[in-house]
Every structure is written in C-alpha cells, then in structure tokens.
Write a protein that holds these residues in place. Structure first.
Motif, PDB file in Angstrom:
ATOM      1  N   TRP A 182       0.833  -1.215   0.000  1.00  0.00           N
ATOM      2  CA  TRP A 182       0.000   0.000   0.000  1.00  0.00           C
ATOM      3  C   TRP A 182       0.863   1.259   0.000  1.00  0.00           C
ATOM      4  O   TRP A 182       0.469   2.296   0.520  1.00  0.00           O
ATOM      5  CB  TRP A 182      -0.935  -0.029   1.218  1.00  0.00           C
ATOM      6  CG  TRP A 182      -1.682  -1.325   1.274  1.00  0.00           C
ATOM      7  CD1 TRP A 182      -1.276  -2.467   1.910  1.00  0.00           C
ATOM      8  CD2 TRP A 182      -2.924  -1.636   0.620  1.00  0.00           C
ATOM      9  NE1 TRP A 182      -2.206  -3.478   1.695  1.00  0.00           N
ATOM     10  CE2 TRP A 182      -3.223  -2.992   0.910  1.00  0.00           C
ATOM     11  CE3 TRP A 182      -3.800  -0.910  -0.176  1.00  0.00           C
ATOM     12  CZ2 TRP A 182      -4.357  -3.626   0.430  1.00  0.00           C
ATOM     13  CZ3 TRP A 182      -4.938  -1.539  -0.644  1.00  0.00           C
ATOM     14  CH2 TRP A 182      -5.214  -2.890  -0.348  1.00  0.00           C
ATOM     15  N   ARG A 183       2.038   1.165  -0.612  1.00  0.00           N
ATOM     16  CA  ARG A 183       2.993   2.285  -0.521  1.00  0.00           C
ATOM     17  C   ARG A 183       2.544   3.501  -1.291  1.00  0.00           C
ATOM     18  O   ARG A 183       2.758   4.629  -0.859  1.00  0.00           O
ATOM     19  CB  ARG A 183       4.358   1.830  -1.013  1.00  0.00           C
ATOM     20  CG  ARG A 183       4.957   0.832  -0.047  1.00  0.00           C
ATOM     21  CD  ARG A 183       6.249   0.294  -0.562  1.00  0.00           C
ATOM     22  NE  ARG A 183       6.749  -0.688   0.398  1.00  0.00           N
ATOM     23  CZ  ARG A 183       7.620  -1.625   0.096  1.00  0.00           C
ATOM     24  NH1 ARG A 183       8.087  -1.694  -1.131  1.00  0.00           N
ATOM     25  NH2 ARG A 183       8.030  -2.472   1.007  1.00  0.00           N
ATOM     26  N   ASP A 243       0.081   5.256   0.765  1.00  0.00           N
ATOM     27  CA  ASP A 243       0.737   5.913   1.903  1.00  0.00           C
ATOM     28  C   ASP A 243       1.214   7.304   1.516  1.00  0.00           C
ATOM     29  O   ASP A 243       1.098   8.259   2.292  1.00  0.00           O
ATOM     30  CB  ASP A 243       1.952   5.101   2.380  1.00  0.00           C
ATOM     31  CG  ASP A 243       1.534   3.859   3.157  1.00  0.00           C
ATOM     32  OD1 ASP A 243       0.337   3.772   3.523  1.00  0.00           O
ATOM     33  OD2 ASP A 243       2.391   2.976   3.368  1.00  0.00           O
ATOM     34  N   THR A 244       1.759   7.395   0.297  1.00  0.00           N
ATOM     35  CA  THR A 244       2.233   8.699  -0.164  1.00  0.00           C
ATOM     36  C   THR A 244       1.062   9.662  -0.353  1.00  0.00           C
ATOM     37  O   THR A 244       1.134  10.832   0.032  1.00  0.00           O
ATOM     38  CB  THR A 244       3.001   8.547  -1.502  1.00  0.00           C
ATOM     39  OG1 THR A 244       4.062   7.627  -1.301  1.00  0.00           O
ATOM     40  CG2 THR A 244       3.539   9.885  -1.985  1.00  0.00           C
ATOM     41  N   ALA A 281      -1.702   9.572   1.276  1.00  0.00           N
ATOM     42  CA  ALA A 281      -2.141   9.949   2.627  1.00  0.00           C
ATOM     43  C   ALA A 281      -1.230  11.024   3.210  1.00  0.00           C
ATOM     44  O   ALA A 281      -1.689  12.011   3.803  1.00  0.00           O
ATOM     45  CB  ALA A 281      -2.143   8.724   3.532  1.00  0.00           C
ATOM     46  N   GLN A 282       0.068  10.852   3.004  1.00  0.00           N
ATOM     47  CA  GLN A 282       1.059  11.812   3.510  1.00  0.00           C
ATOM     48  C   GLN A 282       0.802  13.208   2.954  1.00  0.00           C
ATOM     49  O   GLN A 282       1.030  14.212   3.613  1.00  0.00           O
ATOM     50  CB  GLN A 282       2.444  11.297   3.092  1.00  0.00           C
ATOM     51  CG  GLN A 282       3.614  12.128   3.540  1.00  0.00           C
ATOM     52  CD  GLN A 282       4.906  11.613   2.883  1.00  0.00           C
ATOM     53  OE1 GLN A 282       4.992  10.443   2.493  1.00  0.00           O
ATOM     54  NE2 GLN A 282       5.876  12.482   2.750  1.00  0.00           N
ATOM     55  N   THR A 295      -7.915   8.932   0.295  1.00  0.00           N
ATOM     56  CA  THR A 295      -7.509   7.544   0.564  1.00  0.00           C
ATOM     57  C   THR A 295      -8.675   6.695   1.066  1.00  0.00           C
ATOM     58  O   THR A 295      -8.464   5.587   1.561  1.00  0.00           O
ATOM     59  CB  THR A 295      -6.382   7.494   1.614  1.00  0.00           C
ATOM     60  OG1 THR A 295      -6.842   8.183   2.779  1.00  0.00           O
ATOM     61  CG2 THR A 295      -5.112   8.129   1.114  1.00  0.00           C
ATOM     62  N   ASP A 297      -0.757  -1.292  -4.441  1.00  0.00           N
ATOM     63  CA  ASP A 297       0.236  -0.984  -5.476  1.00  0.00           C
ATOM     64  C   ASP A 297       0.052  -1.834  -6.734  1.00  0.00           C
ATOM     65  O   ASP A 297       0.106  -1.333  -7.856  1.00  0.00           O
ATOM     66  CB  ASP A 297       1.656  -1.206  -4.939  1.00  0.00           C
ATOM     67  CG  ASP A 297       1.983  -0.278  -3.773  1.00  0.00           C
ATOM     68  OD1 ASP A 297       1.169   0.630  -3.498  1.00  0.00           O
ATOM     69  OD2 ASP A 297       3.027  -0.477  -3.143  1.00  0.00           O
TER      70      ASP A 297
END
Ligand code: GDP
Ligand code: CA
Length: 316
Positions: free
Chosen positions: A73-74, A77-78, A80-81, A86, A92
């Motif tokens: 889920w990278r 994650d980005t 979300a950051q 999301t 991915d």
C-alpha cells in the motif's frame, strides 16, 4: 454449451470460480457491472470487473474477497502523507492495472477492448465484457442524501438506508445514455444458457440490465435464464443485499429475490435454508431449485455451478 453470465463483484466472482471448474472458459462470456466504477486520483477504476479478473486468475486475495493477494500500500501511503483521497483502498499491484487501463481509455480505446487484452494478460480464456463502454453510474438515494455508489458503499460504509437507486450518466445528474458494449447483446442472443450470479440484485445486476437493450435482450431470450440467490436464510453473506430487499421489496424470501427478476428468469437456485419459499417462487412462474448455496471451498463452488447448469434441464 455457450453460457453468458451477468455478474457483480465478490458473489459473482465466487460463483464464476466454480463455473470455470465445470465448463471450458472459452464457452463462457461474463457481462460485468460498471455501475460501481469511479474516477479517483486520475485513475479509472472498475471494481466489480476487476474482482472477477483477480479472483478467476488466482491473483486475488481470497480472504478479503477483493483486490490482489500479496498487496502493498505504498502508493496510497504517499497519497495519505500529502492529504489526498484515501477512502477507497488501492494497492500498489492493483494501481498498476488502473494505470494501464486508464492510459488506454485516455487514448480513446473502449473499455471492452482494453478488457480483452487485460483478460488475456491475466491468463484467462473466458470473455469478460463490461456491460457498456459508456458511462452508467449507480446513485444511491438515502435519507441523508444522494451518493455515488462508492461514496455510499465504502466511504459511508453503506450505513444509510436505501430509498432508491438511480442509474445516471457520469455527471451524476443526466439520465445515462449507455448502450451495450460490442459483443454483449450478441452474447446474450447466442447463448445456450443465461446465468445471473448470486449478486446484489439492485446494485450489481440491475445496473447491467439498465443498459439500453440488455433487459430487452434477456426478456426476449429463447433459452433458459437461471439466477442464483445471494441470500441464505433470508440473509446476505456480506453486504447490504438483505437490508435493501427488506426496504425496497418488502422482504428477503427467495420469492422477493425472484421478484427482482420478473420476466427475466426461468429458475432460481436457492438455499436449503430457504426451502419453505419454494411454492411462493413457483407461484411467480419461476422454477425453484433447492441446494446448498454457501461457497466456501472448491467443492461447494463447483456443486453450485453444477446445480445452476442442471436447473436448465428441467426448464428447456
Ligand atoms: P459486490 O459487487 O462485490 O458487492 O458483489 P456481488 O453483488 O456480486 O455479490 C454480493 C452478494 O454475494 C451478497 O449479497 C452475498 O450475500 C452474496 N454471496 C457471497 N458469498 C456467497 C455464497 O457463498 N453463497 C451465496 N448464495 N451468496 C453469496
Ligand atoms: Ca459491486
């Protein structure tokens, strides 16, 4: 024997897994629901069709029932950051498919055409078609307002009661002008048997039937059409089908399920737990076929597929 199947996501995919065990894939055409499709992060996402694709190719996460196995889920994650959207989970590996398909769509290729390559690319021999290449989106009317399907289903966790469904154009306002994708009406007209998977009648099957020409083609069939009930003991295995039937159809018996498909089915495969409903189903002119319908392993999936295929012997 050529079989054409109208299918939703998880329930449809589970059933199809059994069907491909008992029929050659080259004899099967699946017509998938696109009412749940969405645009997110610049990507076109077709969750129901992808659930079928992933499940049948063995790429799917069997426990979750949707998305891919061995997922990471990278990318999300980005997002979300950075404070992006999301609420709809995209792994991915899954995103790779969406990138590939969205690029093709942007270049003007129809969804049905991209899906041919994607289906082959995942090693499948069956035909997996979207009901339409046009935009048809399911909108859910609730006491809290109207929502696009995924907003209601995922973001609001389908907690709002459903007062009604509408199948609209991409703008969410205009009536849809969706016509059947190439091959869809032909697959219905040339099949030896039509099947409707154990899917949510309102938000998985009805958006397929709502595409111009599809309901009429099923109604005009000269071969049997067999549906499998998604309810066991009047309850959904998962999801809101039972709550929706209670509110929109007045009950969750097998006859209420059959009532969703008036004039469209000749037989309904229903669970042993609902055997009391057989006379009410028969009273609708639909042949009840009672069996175990819980698909928990290859043997039970195969047995259900065989029951659906066998239901035709008696209605042919
Ligand atoms: P979605 O598009 O992912 O929501 O999936 P579908 O509409 O295709 O399927 C959802 C329905 O599948 C639910 O109403 C469940 O009750 C039904 N379902 C899931 N597993 C089973 C099963 O093992 N047997 C039966 N009869 N129905 C099932
Ligand atoms: Ca769905």
């Amino acid at each position: 024997m050529k079989v054409t199947v109208l299918s939703g996501g998880v329930g449809g995919a589970r059933f199809l897994r059994g069907l491909i065990d008992v029929l050659p894939q080259s004899d099967i055409t699946v017509i998938g629901n696109v009412g749940d499709d969405l645009e997110l992060l610049g990507l076109h996402i077709s969750p129901d069709i992808d659930t079928v694709l992933y499940t049948l190719s063995g790429a799917g996460d069997a426990e979750r029932g949707w998305g891919r196995a061995d997922e990471a889920w990278r990318a999300l994650d980005t997002v979300a950051q950075l404070g992006g959207d999301t609420w709809f989970l995209l792994g991915d590996r899954d995103i790779g498919l969406h990138l590939y398909r969205t690029e093709a769509l942007r270049k003007g290729e129809p969804l049905s055409s991209v899906m041919v390559r994607i289906t082959r690319g995942f090693g499948l021999d069956l035909t997996l078609l979207p009901a339409t290449d046009g935009a048809l989106r399911t909108w859910v009317d609730t006491p809290a307002g109207s929502f696009p399907f995924q907003q209601w289903f995922v973001a609001r966790r389908h907690e709002d009661d459903v007062d009604g469904l509408r199948y609209l154009a991409a703008d969410g306002v205009s009536p849809h002008a969706a016509t059947a994708a190439p091959g869809v009406l032909e697959a219905i007209a040339s099949a030896d048997l039509l099947l409707i998977t154990p899917s949510n009648p309102y938000v998985s099957i009805e958006p397929i039937l709502a595409v111009a020409g599809i309901r009429e083609a099923v109604r005009a069939r000269t071969v049997p059409c067999v549906a499998v009930s998604p309810l066991i003991g009047g309850k959904a295995i998962k999801g809101p089908a039972d709550r929706m039937l209670t509110r929109l159809a007045g009950g969750t018996s097998a006859a209420h399920v059959a009532g969703c498909y008036t004039g469209l089915i000749d037989a309904l495969v229903l669970d042993e737990e609902d055997a009391d409903d057989t006379s009410a189903v028969a009273a609708l002119g639909v042949r009840p076929v009672v069996t175990r319908t819980l698909m928990r392993d290859p043997a039970t999936r195969r047995a259900l597929a065989e029951a659906a295929l066998g239901a035709t012997g008696s209605v042919l």
